[in-house]
Design a protein around this motif. Structure first.
Motif, mmCIF file in Angstrom:
data_model
loop_
_atom_site.group_PDB
_atom_site.id
_atom_site.type_symbol
_atom_site.label_atom_id
_atom_site.label_comp_id
_atom_site.label_asym_id
_atom_site.label_seq_id
_atom_site.Cartn_x
_atom_site.Cartn_y
_atom_site.Cartn_z
ATOM 1 N N PHE A 83 0.048 -0.998 -6.634
ATOM 2 C CA PHE A 83 1.261 -1.533 -7.267
ATOM 3 C C PHE A 83 1.760 -0.580 -8.343
ATOM 4 O O PHE A 83 2.953 -0.368 -8.511
ATOM 5 N N LEU A 84 0.814 -0.011 -9.064
ATOM 6 C CA LEU A 84 1.162 0.896 -10.161
ATOM 7 C C LEU A 84 1.812 2.175 -9.620
ATOM 8 O O LEU A 84 2.812 2.661 -10.149
ATOM 9 N N ASN A 85 1.258 2.706 -8.529
ATOM 10 C CA ASN A 85 1.735 3.976 -7.992
ATOM 11 C C ASN A 85 2.947 3.850 -7.072
ATOM 12 O O ASN A 85 3.814 4.715 -7.066
ATOM 13 N N TYR A 86 2.980 2.802 -6.254
ATOM 14 C CA TYR A 86 4.055 2.698 -5.258
ATOM 15 C C TYR A 86 4.981 1.520 -5.526
ATOM 16 O O TYR A 86 6.034 1.405 -4.927
ATOM 17 N N GLY A 87 4.567 0.611 -6.403
ATOM 18 C CA GLY A 87 5.379 -0.575 -6.677
ATOM 19 C C GLY A 87 5.068 -1.693 -5.700
ATOM 20 O O GLY A 87 4.743 -1.420 -4.542
ATOM 21 N N PRO A 88 5.135 -2.953 -6.145
ATOM 22 C CA PRO A 88 4.782 -4.077 -5.278
ATOM 23 C C PRO A 88 5.764 -4.283 -4.130
ATOM 24 O O PRO A 88 5.433 -4.914 -3.144
ATOM 25 N N ASP A 89 6.982 -3.746 -4.242
ATOM 26 C CA ASP A 89 7.975 -3.984 -3.203
ATOM 27 C C ASP A 89 8.087 -2.848 -2.191
ATOM 28 O O ASP A 89 8.911 -2.891 -1.292
ATOM 29 N N SER A 90 7.235 -1.808 -2.342
ATOM 30 C CA SER A 90 7.212 -0.754 -1.334
ATOM 31 C C SER A 90 6.502 -1.291 -0.100
ATOM 32 O O SER A 90 5.813 -2.311 -0.170
ATOM 33 N N LEU A 91 6.677 -0.594 1.020
ATOM 34 C CA LEU A 91 6.026 -1.043 2.253
ATOM 35 C C LEU A 91 4.505 -1.059 2.073
ATOM 36 O O LEU A 91 3.826 -2.017 2.467
ATOM 37 N N ILE A 92 3.989 -0.011 1.425
ATOM 38 C CA ILE A 92 2.550 0.056 1.180
ATOM 39 C C ILE A 92 2.102 -1.115 0.305
ATOM 40 O O ILE A 92 1.095 -1.777 0.580
ATOM 41 N N GLY A 93 2.870 -1.395 -0.727
ATOM 42 C CA GLY A 93 2.563 -2.513 -1.624
ATOM 43 C C GLY A 93 2.565 -3.837 -0.892
ATOM 44 O O GLY A 93 1.698 -4.681 -1.105
ATOM 45 N N LYS A 94 3.532 -3.995 -0.004
ATOM 46 C CA LYS A 94 3.646 -5.269 0.720
ATOM 47 C C LYS A 94 2.509 -5.454 1.718
ATOM 48 O O LYS A 94 1.931 -6.522 1.821
ATOM 49 N N ILE A 95 2.210 -4.382 2.458
ATOM 50 C CA ILE A 95 1.126 -4.482 3.439
ATOM 51 C C ILE A 95 -0.205 -4.763 2.729
ATOM 52 O O ILE A 95 -0.974 -5.627 3.140
ATOM 53 N N SER A 96 -0.445 -4.055 1.612
ATOM 54 C CA SER A 96 -1.688 -4.293 0.862
ATOM 55 C C SER A 96 -1.742 -5.718 0.331
ATOM 56 O O SER A 96 -2.808 -6.341 0.298
ATOM 57 N N SER A 97 -0.605 -6.246 -0.098
ATOM 58 C CA SER A 97 -0.552 -7.631 -0.571
ATOM 59 C C SER A 97 -0.981 -8.586 0.535
ATOM 60 O O SER A 97 -1.733 -9.528 0.302
ATOM 61 N N ILE A 98 -0.457 -8.320 1.738
ATOM 62 C CA ILE A 98 -0.804 -9.209 2.854
ATOM 63 C C ILE A 98 -2.296 -9.105 3.173
ATOM 64 O O ILE A 98 -2.951 -10.113 3.412
ATOM 65 N N ILE A 99 -2.838 -7.889 3.122
ATOM 66 C CA ILE A 99 -4.277 -7.732 3.383
ATOM 67 C C ILE A 99 -5.082 -8.541 2.362
ATOM 68 O O ILE A 99 -5.970 -9.314 2.709
#
Lengths: 172, 192
Positions: free
Chosen positions: A107-123
């Motif tokens: 979240f810190l590096n890519y932001g919670p709304d980036s695709l990476i942030g979103k996929i990690s959130s779902i995981i």
């Protein structure tokens, strides 16, 4: 929907107490009596919890996983999947707190709304720490032979992680 | 099995850190681990004390029994070995309900109670029963509608829509739970 959780606990407590009164149970005494059991339960799970912490922490801090990542990275690149998710995906079944720390970094590096942030959130949101549940639940009742439990649990995590990557890429 | 995993974690970890030169970190990690475990217990204990108290009211008033009867038709399919009206059904249901609403900590005491009560049905006391493993699969697949921890962390990082991942979470949970339960059945058949 975010506030839904706020209503659940008071509602459950109220229902249970009201039902207890209706059935003429001494609600207070019953609560105290039930609560006493927590001492016994906590003491019972401590040794298995400690054992897990020792094993998992030695494993995590040794850097084995970084070594594994370096080999998995090219594979992830070939199938065109976000490499940044990898540490999170591998950590999730082993250690809940470590996975949460990685999510924090993402979240810190890519932001919670980036695709990476979103996929990690779902995981994080749709899987659970298999090793923790395994040691806690089986340790509390003295099960030594867990048969195929770990494979079933890890399979669930694997499906969850692959599902999160596919669905994340589809949805967002 | 747990024995093998535990040993491999320790052996691989220590031997590997010989090569990476992380022995100092490993030393402090070993010495620190009992404190870490104690901190975890300190966090779990009050939650457990609270919910075991409240749950005892539900048990003694017969509410749990009623709940078990209500969900029996559904749980019967997933847990064919649990007899009707058995106490564990109530605990399993409450554990799932707590998980669904993202109250993972509150779910743990019920999970432990469910295991204890499943142990009564278990014939070999040192071996995991079929129902126990199925219950474990449900817990590890993380049945959650409202992932509270993730949502609050997203809010902390000023996400435009902290709950925007909920639909995805639900979808993934359904997929992994379904696959998990099918896989569990297959493994059970093979091991029978």
């Amino acid at each position: 929907m975010n506030n839904l959780s706020d209503y659940v606990i008071p509602f459950i407590v109220l229902c249970i107490v009201l039902y207890g009164i209706k059935k003429k149970v001494n609600v207070y005494d019953t609560f105290v009596e039930g609560s006493k059991e927590s001492f016994d339960m906590t003491l019972k799970i401590f040794p298995s919890l400690l054992a897990m912490v020792v094993g998992v922490n030695i494993f995590l801090k040794s850097g084995v996983l970084d070594f594994i990542f370096s080999y998995l990275k090219p594979i992830f690149n070939i199938i065109n999947v976000q490499v940044e998710i990898l540490p999170m995906a591998i950590m999730r079944p082993i250690s809940g707190s470590a996975a949460l720390a990685i999510l924090n970094d993402i979240f810190l590096n890519y932001g919670p709304d980036s695709l990476i942030g979103k996929i990690s959130s779902i995981i994080q949101g749709s899987t659970d720490t298999t090793f923790y549940v395994l040691t806690l639940y089986f340790g509390s009742i003295g099960i030594k032979k867990i048969k195929y439990a770990m494979w079933a649990g890890l399979f669930c995590d694997l499906v969850g992680i692959i599902g999160a990557i596919i669905i994340g890429n589809m949805l967002f | 099995m747990i024995n093998k995993i535990w040993c491999s974690f320790i052996i691989i970890g220590i031997i590997f850190s010989l090569f990476t030169g992380r022995m100092d970190i490993i030393t402090s990690e070993i010495l620190k681990s009992s404190e870490t475990a104690l901190n975890m217990i300190v966090k779990i204990f009050p939650v457990m004390a609270l919910w075991l108290g409240i749950m005892n009211i539900a048990l003694k008033s017969g509410m749990l029994n009623k709940l078990s009867k209500l969900v029996y038709p559904v749980l019967k399919i997933i847990f064919p070995e649990i007899p009707k009206k058995h106490e564990s059904l109530g605990y399993i249901t409450t554990n799932i309900v707590m998980n669904v609403f993202g109250l993972g900590n509150a779910a743990t005491p019920f999970g432990l109670k469910a295991m204890k009560s499943l142990q009564e049905l278990n014939e070999k006391k040192d071996t995991a029963s079929r129902s126990m493993i199925t219950f474990l699969v449900i817990n590890t697949s993380g049945v959650t509608l409202v992932p509270t921890t993730v949502i609050s962390l997203r809010m902390l990082y000023n996400s435009v829509s902290p709950g925007g991942i909920m639909f995805g979470c639900i979808l993934v949970t359904i997929i992994s739970l379904t696959c998990g339960l099918i896989f569990d059945r297959i493994l059970w058949r093979i091991n029978k």
